[in-house]
Write a protein that holds these residues in place. Structure first.
Motif, PDB file in Angstrom:
ATOM      1  N   VAL A   6      38.996  34.569  -1.599  1.00  0.00           N
ATOM      2  CA  VAL A   6      37.552  34.495  -1.787  1.00  0.00           C
ATOM      3  C   VAL A   6      37.264  33.320  -2.710  1.00  0.00           C
ATOM      4  O   VAL A   6      37.706  33.303  -3.867  1.00  0.00           O
ATOM      5  CB  VAL A   6      36.984  35.799  -2.390  1.00  0.00           C
ATOM      6  N   ASN A  74      31.274  36.650  -6.743  1.00  0.00           N
ATOM      7  CA  ASN A  74      32.617  36.935  -6.239  1.00  0.00           C
ATOM      8  C   ASN A  74      32.680  38.274  -5.526  1.00  0.00           C
ATOM      9  O   ASN A  74      33.364  38.427  -4.510  1.00  0.00           O
ATOM     10  CB  ASN A  74      33.623  36.923  -7.394  1.00  0.00           C
ATOM     11  N   ASN A  75      31.955  39.249  -6.059  1.00  0.00           N
ATOM     12  CA  ASN A  75      32.026  40.598  -5.494  1.00  0.00           C
ATOM     13  C   ASN A  75      31.445  40.688  -4.090  1.00  0.00           C
ATOM     14  O   ASN A  75      31.817  41.572  -3.307  1.00  0.00           O
ATOM     15  CB  ASN A  75      31.337  41.593  -6.420  1.00  0.00           C
ATOM     16  N   PHE A  78      34.452  39.889  -2.194  1.00  0.00           N
ATOM     17  CA  PHE A  78      35.449  40.941  -2.377  1.00  0.00           C
ATOM     18  C   PHE A  78      35.123  42.155  -1.502  1.00  0.00           C
ATOM     19  O   PHE A  78      35.976  42.649  -0.762  1.00  0.00           O
ATOM     20  CB  PHE A  78      35.486  41.338  -3.852  1.00  0.00           C
ATOM     21  N   LYS A  82      37.144  43.565   1.700  1.00  0.00           N
ATOM     22  CA  LYS A  82      37.689  44.918   1.601  1.00  0.00           C
ATOM     23  C   LYS A  82      37.216  45.786   2.762  1.00  0.00           C
ATOM     24  O   LYS A  82      38.013  46.511   3.376  1.00  0.00           O
ATOM     25  CB  LYS A  82      37.274  45.538   0.262  1.00  0.00           C
ATOM     26  N   MET A  90      44.250  40.270  -2.350  1.00  0.00           N
ATOM     27  CA  MET A  90      43.020  39.507  -2.340  1.00  0.00           C
ATOM     28  C   MET A  90      43.047  38.552  -3.531  1.00  0.00           C
ATOM     29  O   MET A  90      43.467  38.922  -4.624  1.00  0.00           O
ATOM     30  CB  MET A  90      41.806  40.417  -2.420  1.00  0.00           C
ATOM     31  N   LEU A  92      40.632  36.014  -5.865  1.00  0.00           N
ATOM     32  CA  LEU A  92      39.348  35.460  -6.266  1.00  0.00           C
ATOM     33  C   LEU A  92      39.637  34.143  -6.970  1.00  0.00           C
ATOM     34  O   LEU A  92      40.395  34.117  -7.949  1.00  0.00           O
ATOM     35  CB  LEU A  92      38.599  36.406  -7.218  1.00  0.00           C
ATOM     36  N   ILE A 209      42.531  46.948  -5.418  1.00  0.00           N
ATOM     37  CA  ILE A 209      41.543  46.931  -4.328  1.00  0.00           C
ATOM     38  C   ILE A 209      41.070  48.332  -3.974  1.00  0.00           C
ATOM     39  O   ILE A 209      39.886  48.551  -3.712  1.00  0.00           O
ATOM     40  CB  ILE A 209      42.141  46.232  -3.087  1.00  0.00           C
ATOM     41  N   ASP A 213      35.593  47.646  -6.609  1.00  0.00           N
ATOM     42  CA  ASP A 213      34.891  46.800  -5.641  1.00  0.00           C
ATOM     43  C   ASP A 213      34.632  45.412  -6.225  1.00  0.00           C
ATOM     44  O   ASP A 213      33.563  44.837  -6.047  1.00  0.00           O
ATOM     45  CB  ASP A 213      33.572  47.451  -5.212  1.00  0.00           C
ATOM     46  N   GLY A 214      35.613  44.912  -6.948  1.00  0.00           N
ATOM     47  CA  GLY A 214      35.507  43.576  -7.513  1.00  0.00           C
ATOM     48  C   GLY A 214      35.513  43.599  -9.022  1.00  0.00           C
ATOM     49  O   GLY A 214      36.116  44.479  -9.652  1.00  0.00           O
TER      50      GLY A 214
END
Length: 293
Positions: A6, A74-75, A78, A82, A90, A92, A209, A213-214
């Protein structure tokens, strides 16, 4: 899906394109994807990236309708990754970070077998020749430490607003030389666990993960590493540093593009430092309350 990268994009399109290119050329699996999240770039480079990569099977570009800041921006990527793929790993990463490692997935999997990390960070090379950004020392051990830092930043803002910051820091630098001040060396060449990691390139395993959730969305910009470190330590998760994995960080490409002028940039940063630290205090308070129950 083995791994999803990401990339948070803001304004600096050339760096984002280079970052994508480095991943495509170096990643050691075909089962990967890159999600670029444009954080409402005012120069419309998000839609430009969508056009460039619309036919690319490994790249998806998402465009946020507003600038959500670092963590929330970012989320978006993410949660998208997901929900769509639920990958084994994952990443970032900033748009000015370039993947140099040609055995990235292999080394990541070996690290997971060794440490069962929730979050991992690589050795980060920079344009000034440094390679000691990771691992980082935690800045705070309690709320009093955070209050001291907030007080320090408030004084810094006054220095910049009244134009005497350059002289102040020049004199402080001279004092440091005269008193023999030295920065303590970090053990950047050794594997480490349960340490703070730089936020420009973070690798998350399923240990993270499946439970989150980020990143913590309490901050718009800055100190995300301290939020993450506090959550991982308090939640009993492993943070690992692997110096065998290499990335290059160009540093500050997005903020350099969006905020010209050193004085204006420093005031902008300091104000967001303070906002983020006030939010970090609340996180510390919440964990202390939970531990008392």
């Amino acid at each position: 899906m083995d791994i999803v990268f990401v990339i948070l994009h803001y304004m600096a399109i050339n760096e984002t394109k280079q970052s994508i290119q480095y991943i495509n050329e170096n990643i050691d699996t075909e089962n990967y994807h890159i999600v670029v999240v444009d954080n409402a770039s005012g120069n419309h480079t998000g839609t430009e990236l969508q056009k460039i990569y619309q036919q690319h099977s490994h790249v998806t570009v998402l465009v946020n309708p507003e600038n959500l800041g670092f963590a929330r921006g970012n989320n978006v990527g993410f949660v998208y990754a997901k929900n769509r793929w639920n990958p084994d790993y994952m990443v970032l990463m900033n748009n000015d970070v370039f993947l140099l490692e040609k055995a990235f997935l292999d080394k990541t999997e070996r690290e997971f077998r060794r440490s069962h990390f929730a979050v991992m960070g690589p050795m980060i090379l920079t344009k000034d020749g440094r390679c000691d950004i990771n691992p980082l020392k935690p800045e705070f051990s309690n709320i009093a430490d955070i209050d001291k830092k907030i007080h320090h930043y408030k004084k810094d803002i006054r220095r910049y607003k009244y134009h005497y910051a350059p002289l102040y820091y020049k004199l402080a630098g001279i004092k440091g030389v005269l008193t023999g001040w030295k920065k303590k060396p970090t053990m950047f060449y050794k594997h480490a666990e349960n340490i703070k990691l730089h936020g420009c390139f973070l690798v998350f395993s399923q240990e993270y993960i499946r439970d989150y959730d980020g990143l913590d969305e309490s901050t718009f910009l800055f100190w995300e590493e301290e939020f993450l470190y506090k959550h991982m330590v308090s939640d009993g998760k492993v943070m690992a540093y692997n110096p065998d994995i290499l990335v290059f960080h160009l540093e500050d490409a997005s903020t350099d593009v969006s905020i010209p002028g050193r004085r204006k940039k420093m005031i902008f940063m300091l104000e967001h430092y303070i906002d983020s630290l006030n939010s970090l205090k609340k996180v510390y308070v919440d964990y202390e309350r939970n531990s008392e129950r």
